[in-house]
Motif scaffolding. Sequence first.
Motif, PDB file in Angstrom:
ATOM      1  N   TYR A 215       0.853  -1.185   0.000  1.00 20.99           N
ATOM      2  CA  TYR A 215       0.000   0.000   0.000  1.00 20.99           C
ATOM      3  C   TYR A 215       0.889   1.234   0.000  1.00 20.99           C
ATOM      4  O   TYR A 215       1.822   1.332   0.804  1.00 20.99           O
ATOM      5  N   VAL A 216       0.604   2.179  -0.878  1.00 23.18           N
ATOM      6  CA  VAL A 216       1.360   3.429  -0.943  1.00 23.18           C
ATOM      7  C   VAL A 216       0.514   4.530  -0.319  1.00 23.18           C
ATOM      8  O   VAL A 216      -0.543   4.894  -0.844  1.00 23.18           O
ATOM      9  N   TRP A 217       0.986   5.049   0.809  1.00 20.38           N
ATOM     10  CA  TRP A 217       0.242   6.048   1.571  1.00 20.38           C
ATOM     11  C   TRP A 217       0.567   7.456   1.095  1.00 20.38           C
ATOM     12  O   TRP A 217       1.725   7.863   1.055  1.00 20.38           O
ATOM     13  N   LEU A 218      -0.501   8.219   0.755  1.00 23.44           N
ATOM     14  CA  LEU A 218      -0.391   9.646   0.434  1.00 23.44           C
ATOM     15  C   LEU A 218      -0.863  10.437   1.649  1.00 23.44           C
ATOM     16  O   LEU A 218      -1.876  10.075   2.278  1.00 23.44           O
TER      17      LEU A 218
ATOM     18  N   SER B   2      -5.056   9.117   1.711  1.00 23.45           N
ATOM     19  CA  SER B   2      -5.466   8.050   0.788  1.00 23.45           C
ATOM     20  C   SER B   2      -4.331   7.051   0.672  1.00 23.45           C
ATOM     21  O   SER B   2      -3.220   7.295   1.146  1.00 23.45           O
ATOM     22  N   TYR B   3      -4.639   5.913   0.061  1.00 19.84           N
ATOM     23  CA  TYR B   3      -3.560   5.004  -0.335  1.00 19.84           C
ATOM     24  C   TYR B   3      -3.888   4.356  -1.663  1.00 19.84           C
ATOM     25  O   TYR B   3      -5.043   4.348  -2.107  1.00 19.84           O
ATOM     26  N   LYS B   4      -2.856   3.878  -2.314  1.00 22.48           N
ATOM     27  CA  LYS B   4      -3.015   3.085  -3.532  1.00 22.48           C
ATOM     28  C   LYS B   4      -2.714   1.636  -3.165  1.00 22.48           C
ATOM     29  O   LYS B   4      -1.715   1.340  -2.512  1.00 22.48           O
ATOM     30  N   MET B   5      -3.584   0.736  -3.613  1.00 24.22           N
ATOM     31  CA  MET B   5      -3.475  -0.681  -3.234  1.00 24.22           C
ATOM     32  C   MET B   5      -2.854  -1.499  -4.362  1.00 24.22           C
ATOM     33  O   MET B   5      -3.265  -1.394  -5.516  1.00 24.22           O
ATOM     34  N   TYR B   6      -1.877  -2.333  -3.983  1.00 27.48           N
ATOM     35  CA  TYR B   6      -1.221  -3.249  -4.912  1.00 27.48           C
ATOM     36  C   TYR B   6      -1.301  -4.642  -4.299  1.00 27.48           C
ATOM     37  O   TYR B   6      -0.539  -4.977  -3.382  1.00 27.48           O
ATOM     38  N   LEU B   7      -2.264  -5.434  -4.747  1.00 25.43           N
ATOM     39  CA  LEU B   7      -2.476  -6.755  -4.167  1.00 25.43           C
ATOM     40  C   LEU B   7      -1.696  -7.814  -4.932  1.00 25.43           C
ATOM     41  O   LEU B   7      -1.609  -7.778  -6.161  1.00 25.43           O
TER      42      LEU B   7
ATOM     43  N   ASN C 114      -2.394 -10.805  -5.572  1.00 25.54           N
ATOM     44  CA  ASN C 114      -3.179 -11.617  -6.507  1.00 25.54           C
ATOM     45  C   ASN C 114      -3.473 -10.900  -7.814  1.00 25.54           C
ATOM     46  O   ASN C 114      -4.094 -11.473  -8.715  1.00 25.54           O
ATOM     47  N   GLY C 115      -3.050  -9.623  -7.926  1.00 29.71           N
ATOM     48  CA  GLY C 115      -3.210  -8.888  -9.174  1.00 29.71           C
ATOM     49  C   GLY C 115      -4.548  -8.208  -9.348  1.00 29.71           C
ATOM     50  O   GLY C 115      -4.763  -7.495 -10.339  1.00 29.71           O
ATOM     51  N   ARG C 116      -5.475  -8.381  -8.402  1.00 27.50           N
ATOM     52  CA  ARG C 116      -6.803  -7.779  -8.555  1.00 27.50           C
ATOM     53  C   ARG C 116      -6.754  -6.256  -8.472  1.00 27.50           C
ATOM     54  O   ARG C 116      -7.617  -5.572  -9.023  1.00 27.50           O
ATOM     55  N   MET C 117      -5.769  -5.739  -7.765  1.00 31.10           N
ATOM     56  CA  MET C 117      -5.633  -4.292  -7.664  1.00 31.10           C
ATOM     57  C   MET C 117      -4.186  -3.908  -7.923  1.00 31.10           C
ATOM     58  O   MET C 117      -3.276  -4.497  -7.334  1.00 31.10           O
ATOM     59  N   ASN C 118      -4.000  -2.935  -8.806  1.00 29.37           N
ATOM     60  CA  ASN C 118      -2.655  -2.490  -9.145  1.00 29.37           C
ATOM     61  C   ASN C 118      -2.627  -0.965  -9.138  1.00 29.37           C
ATOM     62  O   ASN C 118      -2.661  -0.324 -10.171  1.00 29.37           O
ATOM     63  N   GLY C 119      -2.593  -0.425  -7.927  1.00 30.67           N
ATOM     64  CA  GLY C 119      -2.623   1.026  -7.786  1.00 30.67           C
ATOM     65  C   GLY C 119      -4.012   1.576  -7.569  1.00 30.67           C
ATOM     66  O   GLY C 119      -4.226   2.790  -7.697  1.00 30.67           O
ATOM     67  N   THR C 120      -4.986   0.720  -7.231  1.00 25.30           N
ATOM     68  CA  THR C 120      -6.354   1.166  -6.984  1.00 25.30           C
ATOM     69  C   THR C 120      -6.375   2.094  -5.768  1.00 25.30           C
ATOM     70  O   THR C 120      -5.887   1.737  -4.701  1.00 25.30           O
ATOM     71  N   PRO C 121      -6.940   3.312  -5.909  1.00 28.04           N
ATOM     72  CA  PRO C 121      -6.916   4.260  -4.792  1.00 28.04           C
ATOM     73  C   PRO C 121      -8.136   4.137  -3.887  1.00 28.04           C
ATOM     74  O   PRO C 121      -9.207   3.701  -4.294  1.00 28.04           O
ATOM     75  N   ALA C 122      -7.952   4.552  -2.637  1.00 26.58           N
ATOM     76  CA  ALA C 122      -9.046   4.677  -1.680  1.00 26.58           C
ATOM     77  C   ALA C 122      -8.675   5.770  -0.686  1.00 26.58           C
ATOM     78  O   ALA C 122      -7.515   5.862  -0.268  1.00 26.58           O
TER      79      ALA C 122
ATOM     80  N   PHE D 132     -13.894   5.276  -2.820  1.00 29.27           N
ATOM     81  CA  PHE D 132     -13.120   4.618  -3.866  1.00 29.27           C
ATOM     82  C   PHE D 132     -13.201   5.405  -5.169  1.00 29.27           C
ATOM     83  O   PHE D 132     -14.030   6.312  -5.323  1.00 29.27           O
ATOM     84  N   ALA D 133     -12.326   5.050  -6.113  1.00 26.37           N
ATOM     85  CA  ALA D 133     -12.238   5.776  -7.384  1.00 26.37           C
ATOM     86  C   ALA D 133     -13.554   5.743  -8.152  1.00 26.37           C
ATOM     87  O   ALA D 133     -13.871   6.683  -8.901  1.00 26.37           O
ATOM     88  N   ASN D 134     -14.337   4.668  -7.995  1.00 29.61           N
ATOM     89  CA  ASN D 134     -15.612   4.556  -8.717  1.00 29.61           C
ATOM     90  C   ASN D 134     -16.749   5.291  -8.023  1.00 29.61           C
ATOM     91  O   ASN D 134     -17.905   5.207  -8.449  1.00 29.61           O
ATOM     92  N   GLY D 135     -16.420   5.987  -6.939  1.00 25.69           N
ATOM     93  CA  GLY D 135     -17.444   6.734  -6.217  1.00 25.69           C
ATOM     94  C   GLY D 135     -18.064   5.966  -5.074  1.00 25.69           C
ATOM     95  O   GLY D 135     -18.836   6.536  -4.284  1.00 25.69           O
ATOM     96  N   GLY D 136     -17.771   4.697  -4.949  1.00 31.13           N
ATOM     97  CA  GLY D 136     -18.306   3.894  -3.855  1.00 31.13           C
ATOM     98  C   GLY D 136     -17.758   4.342  -2.521  1.00 31.13           C
ATOM     99  O   GLY D 136     -16.639   4.838  -2.430  1.00 31.13           O
ATOM    100  N   GLU D 137     -18.575   4.190  -1.474  1.00 35.42           N
ATOM    101  CA  GLU D 137     -18.182   4.605  -0.149  1.00 35.42           C
ATOM    102  C   GLU D 137     -18.212   3.430   0.817  1.00 35.42           C
ATOM    103  O   GLU D 137     -18.989   2.492   0.650  1.00 35.42           O
TER     104      GLU D 137
END
Length: 425
Positions: free
Chosen positions: A363-366, A375-380, A382-390, A410-415
């Motif tokens: 996880y990359v913390w901003l 926020s952070y960017k997620m790098y899992l 298993n490959g499901r997330m590669n820089g996905t922000p939250a 989340f980036a898609n607007g989900g809370e």
Amino acid sequence: MKKFFKFLGIIIILIIGFGIVYYFINNEALPKGKKGKEAEALANKMFDAINHKAYEKTEVLEWSFRGINSYKWYKQENKVEVSWDENKVILYTKNPQKSKSFVNGNSVDDKQLIQKATNYFYNDSFWLVAPYKIFDSGTERSIVNYEGKEALLVTYTSGGSTPGDSYLWILDENHFPTSFKMWTSIIPIGGVSATWSDWKKTEAGIQLPKKHKLSLFGLEISMGNVKAYNPKANDLADKILQAIKHKNYKNTKFIEWSFGGRRSFKWNKEKHIVDVSWDKFMVNLYPADIEKSTVYFEGSKQEDTDEKVVKRAWDIFNNDSFWLVAPHKLYDDGVVRTIENIENETALRVTYTSGGTTPGDSYVWLLDENYVPKSYKMYLKNGRMNGTPATWQDWITTESGTLLPTNHTFANGGELSMGEVKGYN
């Protein structure tokens, strides 16, 4: 006197003869390897096995060589402190003219001393980090069949102090190096082997050898107290923990929250026991001693504990608590901290090499201007997330004095709401 010289001559002849016999028995010709895609693929598997990404981010390495030469290498700055006897050289590997030399603590202008330190560094650092140098500029890689298994032959066509040397890396079933065989200008016998098996896992997340044993007369090379660590990353992590009042978190006895309105938790943090509730189930969970856990269904205790339900509660707790307290876990066992530059901001990458349900995730913390995570960017793994922000937002100061987040977006607007978050004693 004549008898003495005759005896000495016989000894010399015997030594020479022994050397010749030893050479012909032990000398091996350089094997012929096959270059191309297969060799590059094998090299990449080795590179992944040794965690070269962590090596590239490593800030400082320390070691000694045979108890004689000592080193402190600021790798990102291309600067090395080289010490031996009464001498010390501050060596700038990319800018040699800046290098400085000292004798008994006094500055001296001695180019020969600097060159000697340079030669020492190239040789002695190779014995520390050679596996991480297989893709260096001026290297060629080929695949060799060695005793029925694939081995990697690396030839240094340029660079360092002995260009032209070749090393055959012997790998285990996970492509991790266990030894190499050498064809070098400094050793007249080809195929001398050295172990790469006595490894130490460092704070920076890489493994370094503590010693090597050579097949040549059983010689041993000690690397001293090897270290690798990231002080700048640690400094940033410390600022984050100070901003979120981590000392108060450590002393917090109880934490309560919910997860997206679907699950709720009451965590006795002091005793590490947590009530995990969802649907019609409630599990009194002992994460560190899971067999002591009990299951309740519609308020009634199960006489025969359902292990699947307990495992479900354990998985839920690991996931959902992470979304609440992850910033407080920067120094957990198995955590590697490195500096990242994201969108012209200095950020902290945290990689979990063990523990939890998905070791290998990072996880990359901003951070905001006060070093509170925004926020952070997620790098899992298993490959499901590669820089996905939250986002990590709507922080509150709890009754116990620590900071905890109450919402994520989340980036898609989900809370994701953490509900009514409480921390108290």
